[in-house]
Design a protein around this motif. Structure first.
Motif, PDB file in Angstrom:
ATOM      1  N   THR A  38      62.188  42.796   2.932  1.00  0.00           N
ATOM      2  CA  THR A  38      61.803  43.464   3.584  1.00  0.00           C
ATOM      3  C   THR A  38      61.760  42.923   5.705  1.00  0.00           C
ATOM      4  OG1 THR A  38      59.637  43.988   3.501  1.00  0.00           O
ATOM      5  CG2 THR A  38      61.506  45.553   2.569  1.00  0.00           C
ATOM      6  N   ARG A  39      61.762  41.493   4.886  1.00  0.00           N
ATOM      7  CA  ARG A  39      61.893  40.909   6.618  1.00  0.00           C
ATOM      8  C   ARG A  39      62.262  39.532   6.123  1.00  0.00           C
ATOM      9  NH1 ARG A  39      55.086  40.114   6.785  1.00  0.00           N
ATOM     10  NH2 ARG A  39      55.111  39.750   4.700  1.00  0.00           N
ATOM     11  N   LEU A  40      63.169  39.445   4.907  1.00  0.00           N
ATOM     12  CA  LEU A  40      63.947  38.150   4.846  1.00  0.00           C
ATOM     13  C   LEU A  40      65.311  37.937   4.369  1.00  0.00           C
ATOM     14  CD1 LEU A  40      61.424  36.682   2.855  1.00  0.00           C
ATOM     15  CD2 LEU A  40      61.661  35.717   4.761  1.00  0.00           C
ATOM     16  N   SER A  41      66.658  37.340   4.551  1.00  0.00           N
ATOM     17  CA  SER A  41      67.300  37.438   4.242  1.00  0.00           C
ATOM     18  C   SER A  41      67.208  37.773   2.490  1.00  0.00           C
ATOM     19  CB  SER A  41      68.302  35.977   4.658  1.00  0.00           C
ATOM     20  OG  SER A  41      68.357  36.831   5.711  1.00  0.00           O
ATOM     21  N   PRO A  42      68.353  37.763   1.667  1.00  0.00           N
ATOM     22  CA  PRO A  42      68.379  37.428   0.287  1.00  0.00           C
ATOM     23  C   PRO A  42      68.297  36.702  -0.387  1.00  0.00           C
ATOM     24  CG  PRO A  42      69.856  38.986   0.976  1.00  0.00           C
ATOM     25  CD  PRO A  42      69.629  38.823   2.574  1.00  0.00           C
ATOM     26  N   HIS A  43      67.333  36.365  -0.871  1.00  0.00           N
ATOM     27  CA  HIS A  43      67.667  34.520  -2.102  1.00  0.00           C
ATOM     28  C   HIS A  43      68.135  35.029  -3.113  1.00  0.00           C
ATOM     29  CE1 HIS A  43      63.706  34.229  -0.364  1.00  0.00           C
ATOM     30  NE2 HIS A  43      64.442  33.545   0.076  1.00  0.00           N
ATOM     31  N   GLN A  44      69.975  33.756  -2.875  1.00  0.00           N
ATOM     32  CA  GLN A  44      70.989  34.393  -4.426  1.00  0.00           C
ATOM     33  C   GLN A  44      70.771  33.345  -5.874  1.00  0.00           C
ATOM     34  OE1 GLN A  44      73.999  36.055  -3.524  1.00  0.00           O
ATOM     35  NE2 GLN A  44      72.676  37.648  -2.125  1.00  0.00           N
ATOM     36  N   GLY A  45      70.806  33.456  -6.656  1.00  0.00           N
ATOM     37  CA  GLY A  45      70.894  32.901  -7.953  1.00  0.00           C
ATOM     38  C   GLY A  45      69.423  32.359  -7.905  1.00  0.00           C
ATOM     39  N   ALA A  46      68.880  31.895  -9.444  1.00  0.00           N
ATOM     40  CA  ALA A  46      67.878  31.512  -9.994  1.00  0.00           C
ATOM     41  C   ALA A  46      67.219  31.012 -10.175  1.00  0.00           C
ATOM     42  CB  ALA A  46      68.351  31.927 -11.659  1.00  0.00           C
ATOM     43  N   GLU A  47      67.795  29.691  -9.716  1.00  0.00           N
ATOM     44  CA  GLU A  47      66.874  28.061  -8.644  1.00  0.00           C
ATOM     45  C   GLU A  47      66.564  27.768  -7.862  1.00  0.00           C
ATOM     46  OE1 GLU A  47      66.694  26.131 -11.187  1.00  0.00           O
ATOM     47  OE2 GLU A  47      67.815  26.895 -12.418  1.00  0.00           O
ATOM     48  N   THR A  48      67.604  29.222  -6.651  1.00  0.00           N
ATOM     49  CA  THR A  48      66.784  29.884  -5.248  1.00  0.00           C
ATOM     50  C   THR A  48      65.689  30.104  -5.648  1.00  0.00           C
ATOM     51  OG1 THR A  48      69.210  29.173  -4.140  1.00  0.00           O
ATOM     52  CG2 THR A  48      66.953  30.428  -2.971  1.00  0.00           C
ATOM     53  N   ILE A  49      65.938  31.305  -5.996  1.00  0.00           N
ATOM     54  CA  ILE A  49      64.464  32.642  -6.482  1.00  0.00           C
ATOM     55  C   ILE A  49      63.515  31.506  -6.691  1.00  0.00           C
ATOM     56  CG2 ILE A  49      63.385  33.895  -7.736  1.00  0.00           C
ATOM     57  CD1 ILE A  49      66.416  35.291  -7.313  1.00  0.00           C
ATOM     58  N   ALA A  50      63.900  30.743  -7.492  1.00  0.00           N
ATOM     59  CA  ALA A  50      62.326  29.611  -8.389  1.00  0.00           C
ATOM     60  C   ALA A  50      61.683  29.453  -6.930  1.00  0.00           C
ATOM     61  CB  ALA A  50      62.844  29.524  -9.200  1.00  0.00           C
ATOM     62  N   ARG A  51      62.384  28.295  -6.302  1.00  0.00           N
ATOM     63  CA  ARG A  51      62.217  26.978  -5.671  1.00  0.00           C
ATOM     64  C   ARG A  51      61.993  27.700  -4.546  1.00  0.00           C
ATOM     65  NH1 ARG A  51      66.732  24.859  -4.013  1.00  0.00           N
ATOM     66  NH2 ARG A  51      67.094  26.775  -2.521  1.00  0.00           N
ATOM     67  N   TYR A  52      61.838  28.757  -3.544  1.00  0.00           N
ATOM     68  CA  TYR A  52      61.118  29.524  -2.468  1.00  0.00           C
ATOM     69  C   TYR A  52      59.624  30.630  -2.958  1.00  0.00           C
ATOM     70  CZ  TYR A  52      64.586  29.483   0.842  1.00  0.00           C
ATOM     71  OH  TYR A  52      65.088  28.913   1.869  1.00  0.00           O
ATOM     72  N   ALA A  53      59.775  30.878  -4.855  1.00  0.00           N
ATOM     73  CA  ALA A  53      58.783  30.924  -4.977  1.00  0.00           C
ATOM     74  C   ALA A  53      58.111  30.252  -5.994  1.00  0.00           C
ATOM     75  CB  ALA A  53      58.695  31.839  -6.622  1.00  0.00           C
ATOM     76  N   VAL A  54      57.684  28.938  -6.416  1.00  0.00           N
ATOM     77  CA  VAL A  54      57.098  27.209  -6.097  1.00  0.00           C
ATOM     78  C   VAL A  54      56.554  27.409  -5.141  1.00  0.00           C
ATOM     79  CG1 VAL A  54      57.043  25.217  -6.500  1.00  0.00           C
ATOM     80  CG2 VAL A  54      58.300  27.074  -8.796  1.00  0.00           C
ATOM     81  N   TRP A  55      57.087  27.546  -4.164  1.00  0.00           N
ATOM     82  CA  TRP A  55      56.587  26.946  -2.541  1.00  0.00           C
ATOM     83  C   TRP A  55      55.582  28.132  -2.120  1.00  0.00           C
ATOM     84  CZ3 TRP A  55      56.117  30.247   1.687  1.00  0.00           C
ATOM     85  CH2 TRP A  55      55.842  29.286   2.660  1.00  0.00           C
ATOM     86  N   ALA A  56      55.869  29.146  -2.632  1.00  0.00           N
ATOM     87  CA  ALA A  56      54.729  29.990  -1.727  1.00  0.00           C
ATOM     88  C   ALA A  56      53.281  29.950  -2.984  1.00  0.00           C
ATOM     89  CB  ALA A  56      55.442  31.544  -2.978  1.00  0.00           C
ATOM     90  N   VAL A  57      53.288  29.472  -4.059  1.00  0.00           N
ATOM     91  CA  VAL A  57      52.440  29.281  -4.869  1.00  0.00           C
ATOM     92  C   VAL A  57      51.594  27.882  -4.890  1.00  0.00           C
ATOM     93  CG1 VAL A  57      51.423  28.736  -6.946  1.00  0.00           C
ATOM     94  CG2 VAL A  57      53.217  30.233  -6.827  1.00  0.00           C
ATOM     95  N   ASP A  58      52.826  26.785  -4.456  1.00  0.00           N
ATOM     96  CA  ASP A  58      52.258  25.068  -3.635  1.00  0.00           C
ATOM     97  C   ASP A  58      51.574  25.598  -2.332  1.00  0.00           C
ATOM     98  OD1 ASP A  58      53.129  24.409  -6.623  1.00  0.00           O
ATOM     99  OD2 ASP A  58      54.492  23.536  -5.405  1.00  0.00           O
ATOM    100  N   ALA A  59      52.039  26.396  -1.387  1.00  0.00           N
ATOM    101  CA  ALA A  59      52.167  26.435  -0.076  1.00  0.00           C
ATOM    102  C   ALA A  59      50.844  26.989   0.640  1.00  0.00           C
ATOM    103  CB  ALA A  59      52.965  26.241   0.978  1.00  0.00           C
ATOM    104  N   LEU A  60      51.242  28.324  -0.004  1.00  0.00           N
ATOM    105  CA  LEU A  60      50.574  29.348   0.706  1.00  0.00           C
ATOM    106  C   LEU A  60      48.997  29.862  -0.877  1.00  0.00           C
ATOM    107  CD1 LEU A  60      52.705  31.644   2.122  1.00  0.00           C
ATOM    108  CD2 LEU A  60      51.694  30.111   2.777  1.00  0.00           C
TER     109      LEU A  60
END
Length: 144
Positions: A38-60
């Motif tokens: 609802t607040r971001l542009s779509p993430h396309q592809g399994a690797e991209t989705i995974a990379r952003y999820a890992v960032w959220a866990v690590d950084a936040l």
């Protein structure tokens, strides 16, 4: 009642998210999966989705808790609570729902709906007793 196979797959997906395991996250997704927000542009592809999820866990220090899940055919809907730490250090909580579409046994699409604002930083449903329903809550500041 036991969870259906797609709900089990989604619960396993959230376990991979919470572990920050990029390879396991991507393995739950079809190669061309798309995650919409609802607040971001779509993430396309399994690797991209995974990379952003890992960032959220690590950084936040993000962690997701599945509060409810329902399955019909090749779709699963979940209600979740996410705890995370704001970069300034205070613990936060968001609530939302995600709708998953499956193709060939993998998650092909995620539609993520969540809200939080200064007026309602936890994204609570106003007037709804989240704690009374057993949903994840932040501890009140004076109970620590």
């Amino acid at each position: 009642m036991a969870d259906g196979p797609n709900i089990e797959h989604v619960r396993s997906f959230y376990a991979a998210l919470n572990a920050g395991d990029g390879a396991a996250i991507a393995d739950h997704l079809s190669e061309q999966a798309t995650q919409y927000y609802t607040r971001l542009s779509p993430h396309q592809g399994a690797e991209t989705i995974a990379r952003y999820a890992v960032w959220a866990v690590d950084a936040l220090k993000a962690q997701w808790n599945v509060e409810n899940a329902i399955e019909q055919g090749n779709e699963v809907a979940v209600e979740w609570t996410m705890t995370w730490c704001h970069p300034e250090g205070d613990e936060r909580l968001n609530r939302g729902t995600e709708w998953f579409a499956f193709h060939d046994g993998k998650i092909a699409e995620v539609r993520a709906y969540h809200h939080g604002s200064r007026k309602n930083p936890q994204g609570d449903l106003l007037g709804f007793d989240h704690g009374g329903r057993g949903h994840t809550m932040l501890e009140p500041p004076d109970s620590a």
